[in-house]
Design a protein around this motif. Structure first.
Motif, PDB file in Angstrom:
ATOM      1  N   MET A   1       0.770  -1.377  -0.031  1.00  0.00           N
ATOM      2  CA  MET A   1      -0.008   0.131  -0.094  1.00  0.00           C
ATOM      3  C   MET A   1       0.858   1.039  -0.089  1.00  0.00           C
ATOM      4  O   MET A   1       1.804   1.280   0.597  1.00  0.00           O
ATOM      5  CB  MET A   1      -0.908  -0.059   1.331  1.00  0.00           C
ATOM      6  N   ARG A   2       0.409   2.294  -0.735  1.00  0.00           N
ATOM      7  CA  ARG A   2       1.144   3.696  -0.729  1.00  0.00           C
ATOM      8  C   ARG A   2       0.189   4.663  -0.570  1.00  0.00           C
ATOM      9  O   ARG A   2      -0.800   4.721  -1.269  1.00  0.00           O
ATOM     10  CB  ARG A   2       2.126   3.588  -1.841  1.00  0.00           C
ATOM     11  N   ILE A   3       0.846   5.833   0.021  1.00  0.00           N
ATOM     12  CA  ILE A   3       0.006   7.094  -0.101  1.00  0.00           C
ATOM     13  C   ILE A   3       0.920   8.044  -0.758  1.00  0.00           C
ATOM     14  O   ILE A   3       2.227   7.757  -0.725  1.00  0.00           O
ATOM     15  CB  ILE A   3      -0.502   7.557   1.247  1.00  0.00           C
ATOM     16  N   PHE A   4       0.731   9.126  -0.825  1.00  0.00           N
ATOM     17  CA  PHE A   4       1.590  10.390  -0.974  1.00  0.00           C
ATOM     18  C   PHE A   4       1.510  11.319   0.151  1.00  0.00           C
ATOM     19  O   PHE A   4       0.485  11.807   0.272  1.00  0.00           O
ATOM     20  CB  PHE A   4       0.882  11.016  -2.480  1.00  0.00           C
ATOM     21  N   SER A   8       5.405  13.334  -1.939  1.00  0.00           N
ATOM     22  CA  SER A   8       6.273  12.204  -2.040  1.00  0.00           C
ATOM     23  C   SER A   8       5.478  10.928  -1.953  1.00  0.00           C
ATOM     24  O   SER A   8       4.839  10.763  -0.887  1.00  0.00           O
ATOM     25  CB  SER A   8       7.507  12.299  -1.212  1.00  0.00           C
ATOM     26  N   GLU A   9       5.811   9.653  -2.490  1.00  0.00           N
ATOM     27  CA  GLU A   9       5.496   8.522  -2.205  1.00  0.00           C
ATOM     28  C   GLU A   9       5.809   8.062  -0.877  1.00  0.00           C
ATOM     29  O   GLU A   9       6.963   8.254  -0.260  1.00  0.00           O
ATOM     30  CB  GLU A   9       5.860   7.570  -3.261  1.00  0.00           C
ATOM     31  N   TYR A  10       4.837   7.594   0.027  1.00  0.00           N
ATOM     32  CA  TYR A  10       5.145   7.015   1.411  1.00  0.00           C
ATOM     33  C   TYR A  10       4.436   5.601   1.480  1.00  0.00           C
ATOM     34  O   TYR A  10       3.369   5.502   1.395  1.00  0.00           O
ATOM     35  CB  TYR A  10       4.720   7.734   2.254  1.00  0.00           C
ATOM     36  N   PRO A  11       5.347   4.446   1.390  1.00  0.00           N
ATOM     37  CA  PRO A  11       4.861   3.356   1.475  1.00  0.00           C
ATOM     38  C   PRO A  11       4.426   2.986   3.020  1.00  0.00           C
ATOM     39  O   PRO A  11       4.730   3.199   3.899  1.00  0.00           O
ATOM     40  CB  PRO A  11       6.033   2.363   1.269  1.00  0.00           C
ATOM     41  N   LEU A  12       3.113   1.899   3.305  1.00  0.00           N
ATOM     42  CA  LEU A  12       2.666   1.519   4.284  1.00  0.00           C
ATOM     43  C   LEU A  12       2.554   0.183   4.254  1.00  0.00           C
ATOM     44  O   LEU A  12       2.093  -0.332   3.039  1.00  0.00           O
ATOM     45  CB  LEU A  12       1.345   2.285   4.814  1.00  0.00           C
ATOM     46  N   ASP A  55      -4.302   7.676  -1.388  1.00  0.00           N
ATOM     47  CA  ASP A  55      -4.508   8.951  -0.784  1.00  0.00           C
ATOM     48  C   ASP A  55      -3.511   9.887  -0.989  1.00  0.00           C
ATOM     49  O   ASP A  55      -2.245   9.452  -0.747  1.00  0.00           O
ATOM     50  CB  ASP A  55      -5.180   8.618   0.854  1.00  0.00           C
ATOM     51  N   ARG A  56      -3.965  10.842  -0.933  1.00  0.00           N
ATOM     52  CA  ARG A  56      -2.883  12.169  -1.040  1.00  0.00           C
ATOM     53  C   ARG A  56      -2.879  13.073   0.286  1.00  0.00           C
ATOM     54  O   ARG A  56      -4.451  13.384   0.642  1.00  0.00           O
ATOM     55  CB  ARG A  56      -3.074  13.053  -2.348  1.00  0.00           C
ATOM     56  N   ILE A  57      -1.923  13.045   1.101  1.00  0.00           N
ATOM     57  CA  ILE A  57      -2.155  13.651   2.223  1.00  0.00           C
ATOM     58  C   ILE A  57      -1.095  14.993   2.422  1.00  0.00           C
ATOM     59  O   ILE A  57       0.165  14.577   2.114  1.00  0.00           O
ATOM     60  CB  ILE A  57      -1.835  12.994   3.470  1.00  0.00           C
ATOM     61  N   GLU A  58      -1.458  16.285   3.165  1.00  0.00           N
ATOM     62  CA  GLU A  58      -0.412  17.051   3.031  1.00  0.00           C
ATOM     63  C   GLU A  58      -0.596  17.533   4.640  1.00  0.00           C
ATOM     64  O   GLU A  58      -1.501  17.730   5.102  1.00  0.00           O
ATOM     65  CB  GLU A  58      -0.992  18.480   2.256  1.00  0.00           C
TER      66      GLU A  58
END
Length: 66
Positions: A1-4, A8-12, A55-58
């Motif tokens: 699973m990955r989010i942004f 930047s891409e952030y793996p979970l 998902d894109r999270i700032e």
């Protein structure tokens, strides 16, 4: 699973809540603004909002100065 995260891409390994993400980033308890998929996420919803693949999270941290 990955989010942004902040562009930047952030793996979970598995889905986590926004609160858990803030804890991983050492931002728990700090003054931050969270935007999820282009919408502001109120602090009261951090604990029950589970992140999903893509998902894109700032996250913006308030910093005081003088």
């Amino acid at each position: 699973m990955r989010i942004f995260l902040n562009g930047s891409e952030y793996p979970l390994d598995h889905p986590i809540t926004v609160t858990e993400l803030l804890q991983r980033l050492d931002l728990a308890g700090r003054r931050v603004a969270v935007e999820l998929n282009l919408g502001i996420l109120p602090r009261g919803r951090h604990a029950d909002t589970r992140l999903a693949d893509g998902d894109r999270i700032e996250i913006v941290q308030a910093i005081g100065g003088g």
